[in-house]
Write a protein that holds these residues in place. Structure first.
Motif, PDB file in Angstrom:
ATOM      1  N   LYS A 125      54.837  59.288  75.468  1.00  0.00           N
ATOM      2  CA  LYS A 125      56.168  58.707  75.679  1.00  0.00           C
ATOM      3  C   LYS A 125      57.259  59.781  75.759  1.00  0.00           C
ATOM      4  N   ASN A 126      56.855  61.042  75.700  1.00  0.00           N
ATOM      5  CA  ASN A 126      57.830  62.142  75.727  1.00  0.00           C
ATOM      6  C   ASN A 126      58.896  61.970  74.649  1.00  0.00           C
ATOM      7  N   THR A 127      58.473  61.557  73.482  1.00  0.00           N
ATOM      8  CA  THR A 127      59.421  61.215  72.427  1.00  0.00           C
ATOM      9  C   THR A 127      59.024  61.855  71.099  1.00  0.00           C
ATOM     10  N   VAL A 128      60.030  62.346  70.390  1.00  0.00           N
ATOM     11  CA  VAL A 128      59.848  62.833  69.025  1.00  0.00           C
ATOM     12  C   VAL A 128      60.727  61.987  68.114  1.00  0.00           C
ATOM     13  N   TYR A 129      60.230  61.733  66.923  1.00  0.00           N
ATOM     14  CA  TYR A 129      60.909  60.847  65.987  1.00  0.00           C
ATOM     15  C   TYR A 129      61.246  61.593  64.702  1.00  0.00           C
ATOM     16  N   LEU A 130      62.317  61.153  64.075  1.00  0.00           N
ATOM     17  CA  LEU A 130      62.676  61.624  62.744  1.00  0.00           C
ATOM     18  C   LEU A 130      62.859  60.398  61.865  1.00  0.00           C
ATOM     19  N   GLN A 131      61.917  60.193  60.971  1.00  0.00           N
ATOM     20  CA  GLN A 131      62.002  59.080  60.020  1.00  0.00           C
ATOM     21  C   GLN A 131      62.687  59.579  58.759  1.00  0.00           C
ATOM     22  N   MET A 132      63.787  58.958  58.429  1.00  0.00           N
ATOM     23  CA  MET A 132      64.578  59.373  57.278  1.00  0.00           C
ATOM     24  C   MET A 132      64.597  58.255  56.250  1.00  0.00           C
ATOM     25  N   ASN A 133      64.063  58.519  55.079  1.00  0.00           N
ATOM     26  CA  ASN A 133      64.028  57.554  53.979  1.00  0.00           C
ATOM     27  C   ASN A 133      64.875  58.061  52.816  1.00  0.00           C
ATOM     28  N   SER A 134      65.225  57.149  51.939  1.00  0.00           N
ATOM     29  CA  SER A 134      66.001  57.502  50.742  1.00  0.00           C
ATOM     30  C   SER A 134      67.208  58.366  51.103  1.00  0.00           C
ATOM     31  N   LEU A 135      67.959  57.914  52.071  1.00  0.00           N
ATOM     32  CA  LEU A 135      69.099  58.696  52.553  1.00  0.00           C
ATOM     33  C   LEU A 135      70.152  58.881  51.478  1.00  0.00           C
ATOM     34  N   LYS A 136      70.784  60.051  51.516  1.00  0.00           N
ATOM     35  CA  LYS A 136      71.834  60.405  50.563  1.00  0.00           C
ATOM     36  C   LYS A 136      73.117  60.702  51.326  1.00  0.00           C
ATOM     37  N   PRO A 137      74.259  60.591  50.663  1.00  0.00           N
ATOM     38  CA  PRO A 137      75.518  60.929  51.351  1.00  0.00           C
ATOM     39  C   PRO A 137      75.518  62.346  51.922  1.00  0.00           C
ATOM     40  N   GLU A 138      74.840  63.268  51.267  1.00  0.00           N
ATOM     41  CA  GLU A 138      74.797  64.645  51.768  1.00  0.00           C
ATOM     42  C   GLU A 138      73.945  64.804  53.025  1.00  0.00           C
ATOM     43  N   ASP A 139      73.264  63.745  53.437  1.00  0.00           N
ATOM     44  CA  ASP A 139      72.534  63.770  54.699  1.00  0.00           C
ATOM     45  C   ASP A 139      73.449  63.456  55.883  1.00  0.00           C
ATOM     46  N   THR A 140      74.673  63.111  55.605  1.00  0.00           N
ATOM     47  CA  THR A 140      75.633  62.809  56.670  1.00  0.00           C
ATOM     48  C   THR A 140      75.847  64.026  57.555  1.00  0.00           C
ATOM     49  N   ALA A 141      75.620  63.847  58.850  1.00  0.00           N
ATOM     50  CA  ALA A 141      75.722  64.959  59.797  1.00  0.00           C
ATOM     51  C   ALA A 141      75.475  64.436  61.202  1.00  0.00           C
ATOM     52  N   ILE A 142      75.716  65.297  62.165  1.00  0.00           N
ATOM     53  CA  ILE A 142      75.225  65.054  63.517  1.00  0.00           C
ATOM     54  C   ILE A 142      73.825  65.637  63.580  1.00  0.00           C
ATOM     55  N   TYR A 143      72.880  64.843  64.053  1.00  0.00           N
ATOM     56  CA  TYR A 143      71.491  65.281  64.126  1.00  0.00           C
ATOM     57  C   TYR A 143      71.140  65.618  65.569  1.00  0.00           C
ATOM     58  N   TYR A 144      70.570  66.798  65.733  1.00  0.00           N
ATOM     59  CA  TYR A 144      70.227  67.310  67.048  1.00  0.00           C
ATOM     60  C   TYR A 144      68.717  67.481  67.193  1.00  0.00           C
ATOM     61  N   CYS A 145      68.240  67.140  68.355  1.00  0.00           N
ATOM     62  CA  CYS A 145      66.866  67.390  68.757  1.00  0.00           C
ATOM     63  C   CYS A 145      66.858  68.694  69.568  1.00  0.00           C
ATOM     64  N   ALA A 146      65.798  69.481  69.413  1.00  0.00           N
ATOM     65  CA  ALA A 146      65.710  70.746  70.125  1.00  0.00           C
ATOM     66  C   ALA A 146      64.269  71.055  70.504  1.00  0.00           C
ATOM     67  N   ALA A 147      64.097  71.897  71.517  1.00  0.00           N
ATOM     68  CA  ALA A 147      62.760  72.244  72.003  1.00  0.00           C
ATOM     69  C   ALA A 147      62.617  73.743  72.157  1.00  0.00           C
ATOM     70  N   LYS A 148      61.419  74.233  71.873  1.00  0.00           N
ATOM     71  CA  LYS A 148      61.111  75.653  72.041  1.00  0.00           C
ATOM     72  C   LYS A 148      59.639  75.796  72.383  1.00  0.00           C
ATOM     73  N   MET A 149      59.310  76.969  72.901  1.00  0.00           N
ATOM     74  CA  MET A 149      57.905  77.280  73.163  1.00  0.00           C
ATOM     75  C   MET A 149      57.351  78.091  72.006  1.00  0.00           C
ATOM     76  N   TYR A 150      56.043  78.057  71.831  1.00  0.00           N
ATOM     77  CA  TYR A 150      55.319  79.007  70.994  1.00  0.00           C
ATOM     78  C   TYR A 150      55.658  78.984  69.510  1.00  0.00           C
ATOM     79  N   GLY A 151      55.044  78.102  68.803  1.00  0.00           N
ATOM     80  CA  GLY A 151      55.061  78.138  67.358  1.00  0.00           C
ATOM     81  C   GLY A 151      56.222  77.416  66.727  1.00  0.00           C
ATOM     82  N   LEU A 152      56.025  77.072  65.468  1.00  0.00           N
ATOM     83  CA  LEU A 152      57.076  76.412  64.709  1.00  0.00           C
ATOM     84  C   LEU A 152      58.191  77.400  64.419  1.00  0.00           C
TER      85      LEU A 152
END
Length: 123
Positions: A76-103
């Motif tokens: 599906k050409n899709t990556v997911y981010l499952q976020m549980n037990s969210l905290k106020p300090e998790d407030t942010a803009i969340y960005y997806c990014a791509a790279k080659m070769y390794g974590l």
């Protein structure tokens, strides 16, 4: 070129869960390591999670271990981010990014970025 579009952000309460999605188009999605980063107001962009092109390896920031998980569906050409037990300090803009070769957990390592989706966690 890879185009990335995030979705799924919103306003939630502390303790709630949220799942973000990132759909990729362009060159072969399955060849890329995918990462999630976030940026809170007045702070630098920081690493959250990354997943290898096969999905077999992941890397996580200490701040989200045990609460957030990353997964991908190459069909599906899709990556997911499952976020549980969210905290106020998790407030942010969340960005997806791509790279080659390794974590990787550094902003400069990633070649392609989405425009971000806002996540706000109220206390």
């Amino acid at each position: 070129q890879v185009q990335l579009v995030e979705s799924g952000g919103g306003l939630v309460q502390a303790g709630d869960s949220l799942r973000l999605s990132c759909v990729a188009s362009g060159r072969t999605f399955s060849s890329y390591t995918m990462g999630w980063f976030r940026q809170a107001p007045g702070k630098e962009r920081e690493f959250v999670l990354a997943i290898s092109w096969t999905g077999g390896r992941t890397s996580s920031a200490d701040s989200v271990k045990g609460r957030f998980t990353i997964s991908r569906d190459n069909a599906k050409n899709t990556v997911y981010l499952q976020m549980n037990s969210l905290k106020p300090e998790d407030t942010a803009i969340y960005y997806c990014a791509a790279k080659m070769y390794g974590l990787g957990d550094l902003v400069y390592e990633y070649d392609y970025w989405g425009q971000g989706t806002q996540v706000t966690v109220s206390s």
